[in-house]
Design a protein around this motif. Sequence first.
Motif, PDB file in Angstrom:
ATOM      1  N   ALA A 148     -13.857  42.870   9.823  1.00 34.22           N
ATOM      2  CA  ALA A 148     -13.734  41.689  10.247  1.00 34.22           C
ATOM      3  C   ALA A 148     -12.337  41.461  11.443  1.00 34.22           C
ATOM      4  O   ALA A 148     -12.897  40.194  12.419  1.00 34.22           O
ATOM      5  N   LYS A 176      -5.420  37.963  20.893  1.00 30.27           N
ATOM      6  CA  LYS A 176      -5.967  39.380  19.573  1.00 30.27           C
ATOM      7  C   LYS A 176      -7.221  39.946  19.441  1.00 30.27           C
ATOM      8  O   LYS A 176      -7.637  40.568  19.625  1.00 30.27           O
ATOM      9  N   PHE A 177      -7.662  38.942  20.538  1.00 30.61           N
ATOM     10  CA  PHE A 177      -9.632  39.221  21.098  1.00 30.61           C
ATOM     11  C   PHE A 177      -9.525  40.153  22.081  1.00 30.61           C
ATOM     12  O   PHE A 177     -10.034  41.225  22.441  1.00 30.61           O
ATOM     13  N   THR A 216     -21.180  33.118  14.660  1.00 29.60           N
ATOM     14  CA  THR A 216     -19.579  33.129  14.835  1.00 29.60           C
ATOM     15  C   THR A 216     -20.117  35.169  14.644  1.00 29.60           C
ATOM     16  O   THR A 216     -20.953  35.353  14.075  1.00 29.60           O
ATOM     17  N   THR A 245     -18.846  36.591  10.799  1.00 27.87           N
ATOM     18  CA  THR A 245     -19.490  35.718   9.335  1.00 27.87           C
ATOM     19  C   THR A 245     -20.874  36.214   9.351  1.00 27.87           C
ATOM     20  O   THR A 245     -21.666  35.988   8.616  1.00 27.87           O
ATOM     21  N   PRO A 263      -9.704  27.507  21.231  1.00 30.35           N
ATOM     22  CA  PRO A 263      -9.296  28.746  20.806  1.00 30.35           C
ATOM     23  C   PRO A 263      -9.811  30.045  20.572  1.00 30.35           C
ATOM     24  O   PRO A 263     -11.289  28.584  19.521  1.00 30.35           O
ATOM     25  N   GLY A 264     -10.502  30.775  19.743  1.00 27.35           N
ATOM     26  CA  GLY A 264     -10.813  31.423  19.223  1.00 27.35           C
ATOM     27  C   GLY A 264     -12.434  31.734  18.980  1.00 27.35           C
ATOM     28  O   GLY A 264     -13.481  32.494  18.507  1.00 27.35           O
ATOM     29  N   GLU A 279     -12.030  33.778  25.101  1.00 25.20           N
ATOM     30  CA  GLU A 279     -10.701  34.597  24.930  1.00 25.20           C
ATOM     31  C   GLU A 279     -11.372  35.980  25.980  1.00 25.20           C
ATOM     32  O   GLU A 279      -9.930  36.008  26.467  1.00 25.20           O
TER      33      GLU A 279
END
Lengths: 316, 333, 503, 383
Positions: free
Chosen positions: D12, D32-33, D145, D148, D211-212, D217
């Motif tokens: 994950a 962090k991606f 996503t 998920t 972001p995210g 990213e």
Amino acid sequence: MKRALPILAVLVVLLAAIAVANPHFLEPAGFLAFLKRAAPLVILAAGQYFVIVSGEFDLSVGSLVTAEVVIAARLIDGEESATWPVIALLIVVGLLVGLVNGLATTKLRVPSFIVTLGMLLILSGAVFLWTGGAPRGALSEGFRTFGRGSLGPVPWSVLILLAMGAAAIWLMRADFGKTLMATGDNERAASLSGVRVDRAKIFAFMLSGLAAAVAAILLGGFAGVSAQVGQGLEFSAITAVVLGGVALGGGRGSVLAAMAGAFTLEALFTLLNLYGISGALEFTVQGVIIIAAVAAGAIRLPWKFTPRRGDAHAAS
Amino acid sequence: MNLLVPARRGEAQGGRAARLPEPTQMVFLVLLGLIAIGWVLVALDGGQFLTMESVVGIQQRSAALGIVAIGQTLAILAGSLDLSVAYLISLTSLVAAEIMAGRDGNILPAVAAVLAVSALVGLVNGLVITRLQVHAFIATLGVALIIRGVVDHLYDGPAGKVPESFQLLGYSRIGPIPVSALLWAGVAVVAWFLLSRTRLGYRIYAVGGNEEVARLSGIRTSRTIVITHVLCSVCAGIAGLLLASRLGAGAPTVGTDGGYDLESIAAVVLGGTALAGGKGGVSGTVGGVLLLAVLDTIFNQLEINSFVKDVVRGVVIVIAVAAYARRIKGRST
Amino acid sequence: MSPKFADWPQAHPRGGGSGEVGGVLSMRGIGKSFLGVRVLSGVDLDVAAGEVHAVVGENGAGKSTLMKIICGVHAPDEGTVEIDGHPVSFGHPLEAQRSGIAIIYQEFNLLPERTVAENVFLGREPVRRGLVDRAAMEQATARLLDELGEHSFGPRDAVKRLSVAQQQVVEIVKALSVNARLVVMDEPSAALAEHEVELLYRLIGRLRERGVAVVYISHRLREVFDLADRVTVLKDGKLVTTLPIGEVSSDELIRLMVGRDLGTYFPARSTGAGEVRLSLRGAGNRKLRDIDLELRAGQIVGIAGLQGSGRSELAKAIFGAEPFTTGEMTPSRPRSVREGVAMGIGLVTEDRKAEGLALRQSVRDNALLVARAVGAKGRDGVGGLLERVRLSPPRQEQEVRYLSGGNQQKVVLAKWMTMAPRVLLFDEPTRGVDVGAKAAIHDLMRELANDGMAIMMISSELPELIGMSDRVVVLRDGRIAGTLPAGPSEEAVMRLAAGEVAE
Amino acid sequence: TTDKPASTTQSAAPATSASQSAQGSGTGAQSKFFVQADFDAQLAMRSQTPQGPTDKPWEQAIAPQMVDTAKYKKDGPYQLCFSNAAVNNPWRQVGWKTMQAEVGLHKEITKFTALDAEGKDDKQISDIAELQAKGCDALIVSPNTTATLTPAVTAACGKVPVIVFDRGVQTDCPVTFIKPIGGYAFGADAAEFLVEKVPAGGKVLALRILPGVDVLETRWSAAKVVFDKSKVQVVGVEFTDGDAAKTKSIVSDYIQRYGKIDGVWMDAGATAVAAIEAFEDAGLPVPPINGEDQQDFLQKWKDAGLTAVAPTYPTYQWRTPIIAALKILKGEEVPKMWNLPQPKVTSENLSTYLKPNMPPLHYALCGCESLPGFPETWGGKKN
Ligand SMILES: Nc1ncnc2c1ncn2[C@@H]1O[C@H](COP(=O)(O)OP(=O)(O)OP(=O)(O)O)[C@@H](O)[C@H]1O
Ligand SMILES: Nc1ncnc2c1ncn2[C@@H]1O[C@H](COP(=O)(O)OP(=O)(O)OP(=O)(O)O)[C@@H](O)[C@H]1O
Ligand SMILES: O[C@@H]1[C@@H](O)[C@H](O)OC[C@H]1O
Ligand SMILES: [Mg+2]
Ligand SMILES: [Mg+2]
């Protein structure tokens, strides 16, 4: 005016804080830029004020703004000559949406929270159904002048804001405003005094629709076509009005204070930005300040004197 | 001059309307009607409406919204409302998945943490409304912004990991009934029991009916409102757990993407509970949620695009509530 | 938990009054301010077991506030409260309830959506094994209703379906169900008709017999003299005196309340009737049948009748707020309030707060509401009007909610006078209004009549109705039971209202 | 019973980050991606020549590693199913129309069932489950996503051949994963352009949507690497929510604060025009800027003679899944990782992409010009 004092004081403090961080802000150009940026929200807040003071809610203004911009782009389609007819049409659409909101609220007796929630869904669905999912066409230069251009040094949007603000204040001093206020305070008493309460409320919704149309013209003009211009504006407008000390549930508060609330909200955003609060935490700060401001207002005023049905449940 | 004017509209309706069932029951009639319409439409389209998969789908789709809406029902019955549930769901899904971190042994602490976090948020909502006297709309909107800031600040994507065993909550089923639907049913039964059989339930109705009357009758109204908000938030927390188990991770946007705030309120009023409080109940909300889910299923089966869906949903909500209002008016005259 | 009415003795002579049994309630030096405005100061009150203690005073004298202090709604700023000799300080109505204090509030205090039983036991629902015991609750309520001889509704009926009088009975049952040592009744009779007041008298008698202390508030002095052992007079938040009822006359009591002589006289009747301003022929609707009525310039027509006999309905229908579905009205039948107003008709509604005023708006805005609603001119005269209705002090920017009941009623009057109406309908114009303001309103009504207005007046207080009216029309079950000339006896009116045939 | 796969091989948390070099350049910490290997691979791919017909970039593939699909071979006609994350922005609108038109080209597709998850992960999970019961011959997924949706896609893999495109999933069970080169290439293309055009020490403002989102990213993280190695100064990294008004306000604020901004980097083109207007309204020349292949930006570029570049994330990728599905069902080989070419619009080729008769938010690289219904279906006008 008296009722607007506390929020005006808060506003002045915020503006001063902005000026400390950004001295440009005190120059005419800087301040006019702030006014220009705030204009759409202030106008929306004034419109929302009429609805709230009559004891109702209008959650549909955000999607109405989006719909109006999308409609304008598709109909104008870059055609300069279409500008004025389309502006007229937008105003008619705004009034019409308000009319439907008002009719459903008063004649069908559905709580306005639900009516306008339904309208929010309907508008956002219908307009994109019509355009096939994404905005089409383009706005003309003439259309964009209102949100972008200026008359001499003064942006058009500031002039429009002044005109709308003056009209709102005048309306609230006129018979309409007084009877609307009485309607929000005690609908039954107003009705038994000969006030056409349904009509007053419908008119309030129409004013909110009109405000949304004007805000759409300014926002579309300011930044061009976009599918999310109106996103979240309904909550900002309601927050602004409440920040101005206008009670949800109706019958209290001044339109000047509501507009000052909108300026305060906008100043708050500017300030958070200037002091470089991280993008995300900005929301947290905003949440705390809104609760604190409303709480302070509530404690300052005799919030509960004569218990009144509906005070605790303004959402109805 | 003014002889024999026709009878008033209100009167003419009175007779008919008086025979209509309560709004909370009416929603089930509408639901049946909708299923019939859906069956016909889908059949005309050459499909089959209530297949095993679509029945399971309806339940799966309803479970999270259903649980949130039960909590929202409590808040609305008490004359309040909660706009913070969507962000709280995101937050709790993250809390759950982060603490579980893929390990079975962490499930219990994670569940406990979720319940604690959501209860705390409910407590804050309740206290801001009762102690600081902030209108619920603004109070919960403010709390929603606060949670949003925290979540957005800490997370920029799905995080944490839900172990296989906990994912069973989201995926297993007993015959045609998913465990998630059982969870929803469980929450609904508990809420129903609470409202109709306990003093707290009576107090919730009283506070929502008229706070002043409740207070003067010796009810500690603030406490009732606070407890109701805690329960509402806990329901959102449970929904967060369920969604984490479905997604296998926590997600910072799962609550808002699902539109659980406004949609749960819509489901509640669709179920005949008065937005002003004091009137309605859990069974109506169950009907309201199912109604939305069946609508979704019909749209899915007919592959209608989401814009039409929004329009239809908006119209259905307004018309349903208008019908309830008619009925009530008919009654009271 | 349930009170045992059956155990009560049936006879109910007036109790022994003060001193005989120990004091149940003793208040000393009570002071209270709201937002810096002093509402009570230095008030003492003692009530003994088995005593009926009346508390009287003008609107805003602080009676209800004092009661709310007894019942834990407000905490006093100063002073002490003792129950059975033990000092108490209630933080919440719940605590007062637990000390055996019950109250019938001045304002209605019921949940319309809930059943009678649920209302009666609100906040005190009996529980069995943690769950609410519905059966016990309904049985106890049924028993209480039975004791009261109330059979027109049951414990499971929704309160919203009950008439005003029936709701008042529920309030009373609610207070009795507490099985209290002290029952406070704040204008319990305001919504009751005369014969229902009788029922209330019997009830109070039984409470007294059982040794329950009763505090009774009313603006109707007759009730005070009928019921009370002692009377306490409040004025401007201060204690004037406490006297045994036998030691004071009605005129004296009024003087104590108002601080000056008022007399108990009504203004002189009109000398002659003018032109017909409005007439009804066989008018009716779902509540009214066959109404023939004439309102003439210069005359006050009184409308008498029992609760629910259709008096308010008649006023509202003439005004245009409710429809007439049959019959004729001359000059024309208004189809809306606005048409009524346009015809020169005004209505002073019976429920001031719910139907008469926008409480958060200023005196001026309320006074101008009708004029603004119909877009009429003549707004400069408001100041003069407010003086004419004797609003004191006539502060135009004051929010109406801060005014006393009497002053509020004067604002309602001013609101209609801006329109210079040809016909003015008064529905219970002095309900909940103190003696001073009452006299002012009476004078004003007569003055308006003398100026040529046609006036219709509904009142449940027979002395007032009889004293003011040039003609009394009695309604029964929506029909006119009879018409009586000026100055009829109370008995004559009651006989018609209650159903004996008029000649 | 369970609707869940027996095991999922997911990780994950996004893979480890490398190159935490903030260097005080104003670009902040690395995302962090960020995955160095992917970054390197994508940057390399930019210069590789794709295989396949040059006039149909949506059928081309860069460095394909073909997989055998014989086991999926079956006779037509076919029913295809599609689980779509959402149609909630113009990019997806254009793509979705393109995909439907592509379906129309193939007679052997008798049924095409599509469900729109409206941006809700949970709904997409149910949608995927529901689609499996509809007798689809192949399932196309555009995940909402990455992390998920992985379990749901894994579950589907066991029942039908699955084709994933646009955003990825964390399993290699799909038969093929279709995407353009990727976000690193996008971000680097734009950043390299700015580094070249902005003088040393010049002030660059970076505007991001939110972001995210992994595809976004990666764009920024690649730009960060490029900027960190350069001499330009990144004075701000701001999130615009994709809102034109907010974008314009932010840019105006920066102009006011710094007097002069020498370059604007954007992670997506939707609000590029608003950013440009902020300079125009301030009466300043527009500095070097990047946008995307949206018509309004291309138009502005031409009209105002901007110094600009437009990396793309081509919407023609929406055609490929249909083509891939048919290949799979016919037993033809497909690339395991189907990397589509990702051209960029430059001042040299601007005129080939600018189509004034198309709506402002249309994406030039739709690959839809030859499809039936063009241009009306895409909101354009015949001229
Ligand atoms: N909650 C409150 N906040 C502020 N002022 C109050 C409040 N309650 C009562 N008052 C004021 O206190 C004064 C006393 O009011 P109170 O209701 O006790 O009078 P009262 O004697 O019961 O009058 P009435 O005969 O009209 O019932 C009035 O001036 C009233 O306006
Ligand atoms: N059975 C009832 N249920 C509900 N409301 C009632 C009932 N009877 C009367 N009412 C309400 O009480 C008010 C008074 O009714 P009505 O005009 O019949 O009586 P009235 O003679 O004026 O009595 P009152 O002394 O209450 O004014 C009306 O507004 C009516 O709506
Ligand atoms: O799905 C994404 C789309 O929503 C965004 O706008 O552009 C990149 C795509 O991957
Ligand atoms: Mg009182
Ligand atoms: Mg009456």
